[in-house]
Design an enzyme around this catalytic site. Structure first.
Site, PDB file in Angstrom:
ATOM      1  N   LYS A  21      -7.345  -9.534  -6.584  1.00 12.28           N
ATOM      2  CA  LYS A  21      -8.550  -9.740  -5.779  1.00 12.28           C
ATOM      3  C   LYS A  21      -9.577  -8.630  -6.019  1.00 12.28           C
ATOM      4  O   LYS A  21      -9.201  -7.496  -6.337  1.00 12.28           O
ATOM      5  CB  LYS A  21      -8.218  -9.880  -4.293  1.00 12.28           C
ATOM      6  CG  LYS A  21      -7.845  -8.626  -3.558  1.00 12.28           C
ATOM      7  CD  LYS A  21      -7.870  -8.880  -2.041  1.00 12.28           C
ATOM      8  CE  LYS A  21      -7.804  -7.548  -1.313  1.00 12.28           C
ATOM      9  NZ  LYS A  21      -8.159  -7.584   0.074  1.00 12.28           N
TER      10      LYS A  21
ATOM     11  N   LYS B 250       0.835  -1.215   0.000  1.00 13.99           N
ATOM     12  CA  LYS B 250       0.000   0.000   0.000  1.00 13.99           C
ATOM     13  C   LYS B 250       0.860   1.252   0.000  1.00 13.99           C
ATOM     14  O   LYS B 250       0.462   2.283  -0.547  1.00 13.99           O
ATOM     15  CB  LYS B 250      -0.963  -0.006   1.190  1.00 13.99           C
ATOM     16  CG  LYS B 250      -2.075  -1.035   1.042  1.00 13.99           C
ATOM     17  CD  LYS B 250      -3.286  -0.731   1.901  1.00 13.99           C
ATOM     18  CE  LYS B 250      -4.414  -1.702   1.598  1.00 13.99           C
ATOM     19  NZ  LYS B 250      -5.583  -1.564   2.457  1.00 13.99           N
TER      20      LYS B 250
ATOM     21  N   LYS C  47     -12.441  -2.951  -2.861  1.00 12.60           N
ATOM     22  CA  LYS C  47     -13.250  -1.726  -2.764  1.00 12.60           C
ATOM     23  C   LYS C  47     -12.565  -0.561  -3.463  1.00 12.60           C
ATOM     24  O   LYS C  47     -13.201   0.337  -3.979  1.00 12.60           O
ATOM     25  CB  LYS C  47     -13.438  -1.316  -1.304  1.00 12.60           C
ATOM     26  CG  LYS C  47     -14.133  -2.314  -0.429  1.00 12.60           C
ATOM     27  CD  LYS C  47     -14.537  -1.597   0.855  1.00 12.60           C
ATOM     28  CE  LYS C  47     -14.460  -2.509   2.043  1.00 12.60           C
ATOM     29  NZ  LYS C  47     -13.160  -2.428   2.731  1.00 12.60           N
TER      30      LYS C  47
END
Ligand code: AQP
Length: 337
Positions: free
Chosen positions: A200, A113, A203
Site C-alpha cells: 500500500k 510494525k 507515509k
C-alpha cells in the site's frame, strides 16, 4: 431522530498522500452531510513509532489544514486535535485495565510494525488499539469508517466496550458505552505504492517516489508518474493479478477522473504507457489543484486554523468528558472534591 455520529482520524506523521485522501478524507467529505462527524488529528497515535518532536506540531497543523482544504465543512464536521482532549489518554488507562493482554498481542498490525522496530518496540505500539477504542467510545460513535487494515481494531473496540458494559453496567440501565458499527464504503479504495503495486502507498515508505503527496507540485507529480513502476505489456486492464501496478494506476485514474470503471476499461484497453502516463499525470494535477489552492489560503491565516481547532476541541471535550464521567462512575470512582 438526530444524525448518527461518525468518528475518524489520520495520524500527523507527514507526507499525506493520495491513499490518505482517496481511502479516508475524501470519503468523509462525501458523506459528511449525512452524519454528525468528529474528525481528529491523531497526534497521540503518532508517537507510537519513533517521531521527531520538532515536526509534530507542524505536521498536526498541516493535516488539520488539509482536512479543510479537502472539503470538510464545519457545519457538518468538528475538527480537533486528539491531545487537546485529555479524556483520550484517561479513558485509555481505564480500558487498559479491563483489556486482556492476549487480545492486544494478537493484533496483526502490532505484529507487523513490531517486526520493523525490533527490540525498541514500545508498550505504546502494543496499546495503540486501546487508545483507538477510547477515541471511538468517548464520542459514543455510531459508525466508524474502516479500511480492511483497521477492521480488526474496530472488532476489538466492540469487544472492550461489551466487556466493560457486561462487568460494570447495570442490567436495567442503558449500556455505559455504545458499540460502534463499521461504515463500509461501496467501493473501498486501496491505493498502492507507485514503486510496488502489491504494497500500500504509505507515509512511512522511505522512497518519495512511492507516493504522490497531496502537496506535491505539478513537476513532482510528473516526475513521479514518469518514474513509477509499470510492465512491458501493451493495452491496460484492471484486476489482472499478474499486473498489480496496472490495476493501481487505472484505479487512481478512475477515482480521480470521476469516470466509471467500465468506461475507463474501454478508454484504456488499447493504450500503451506512453499515452496513459501523461493522461494520469494531468488528472492528478487537476484534482489536487483546488485542494492545494485552498490549503494556501487556509495556512496564510494561522489564527483562523487555531480558532477552528480551539472550537473543535471545546466541542469534543464536552462530549468526551461526559462519557469519561459515566465510565468512572460505573467503575466506582468518587467524584473530584
Ligand atoms: N494506501 C492507502 N490506501 C487507502 N487508504 C489508506 N490509508 C492510508 N494509506 C492508505 C487510510 O488513511 C487513513 C489514515 O491513516 P493513518 O495515518 O492513521 O495510518 P496508516 O493507515 O498507517 O497510514 P499510512 O500512510 O500507511 O502511514 P504509515 O506509513 O505511517 O503507517 C486510514 O483510514 C487509512 O486506512
Amino acid at each position: 431522530m438526530g444524525k448518527q455520529r461518525v468518528l475518524s482520524g489520520v495520524q500527523p506523521t507527514g507526507n499525506y498522500h493520495l491513499g490518505n485522501y482517496l481511502g479516508a478524507i475524501r470519503n468523509w467529505v462525501e458523506g459528511q452531510s449525512e452524519y454528525e462527524n468528529y474528525l481528529f488529528v491523531a497526534d497521540l497515535h503518532a508517537i507510537t513509532v519513533p517521531h521527531d518532536p520538532t515536526q509534530l506540531a507542524a505536521d498536526t497543523y498541516t493535516l488539520a489544514a488539509l482536512y479543510l482544504a479537502c472539503g470538510l465543512d464545519l457545519n457538518h464536521s468538528t475538527i480537533f486535535v486528539q491531545s487537546h482532549v485529555s479524556a483520550h489518554s484517561e479513558l485509555t488507562w481505564l480500558l487498559n485495565c479491563i483489556t486482556p493482554l492476549n487480545w492486544l498481542q494478537d493484533m496483526i498490525q502490532f505484529k507487523e510494525k513490531a517486526v520493523k522496530q525490533g527490540e525498541n518496540v514500545s508498550a505504546g505500539l502494543l496499546d495503540y488499539p486501546v487508545l483507538m477504542a477510547a477515541d471511538i467510545l468517548l464520542y459514543q460513535a455510531d459508525k466508524v469508517p474502516v479500511g480492511e487494515d483497521q477492521k480488526q481494531h474496530l472488532e476489538l473496540t466492540r469487544d472492550i466496550a461489551a466487556r466493560l458494559n457486561h462487568q460494570f453496567g447495570k442490567p436495567d440501565h442503558q449500556p455505559v458505552l455504545k458499540l460502534p458499527d463499521p461504515l463500509i464504503r461501496k467501493e473501498g479504495a486501496r491505493v498502492m505504492s507507485l514503486a510496488d503495486g502489491t504494497r500500500k502507498m504509505s507515509k512511512s515508505d522511505p522512497s518519495e517516489l512511492s507516493r504522490i503527496s497531496l502537496l506535491d507540485s505539478p513537476e513532482q507529480i510528473q516526475y513521479k508518474i514518469k518514474r513509477c513502476k509499470t510492465d512491458p505489456i501493451r493495452g491496460l486492464t484492471f484486476d489482472d493479478p499478474a499486473r498489480p501496478e496496472c490495476n493501481n494506476l487505472l484505479t487512481l485514474y478512475t477515482l480521480l477522473s470521476g469516470k466509471r470503471k467500465e468506461d475507463v476499461a474501454v478508454e484504456c484497453q488499447d493504450m500503451g504507457w506512453g499515452q496513459f502516463k501523461p493522461l494520469l499525470t494531468d488528472t492528478i494535477i487537476e484534482s489536487l489543484k483546488p485542494i492545494q489552492e485552498k490549503y494556501q489560503v487556509i495556512t496564510a491565516d494561522k489564527s483562523y486554523l487555531e480558532s477552528v481547532l480551539r472550537d473543535g476541541g471545546e466541542k469534543a471535550r464536552a462530549i468526551a468528558n461526559q462519557t469519561l464521567s459515566q465510565v468512572k462512575a460505573a467503575l466506582g470512582y468518587s467524584l473530584p472534591l
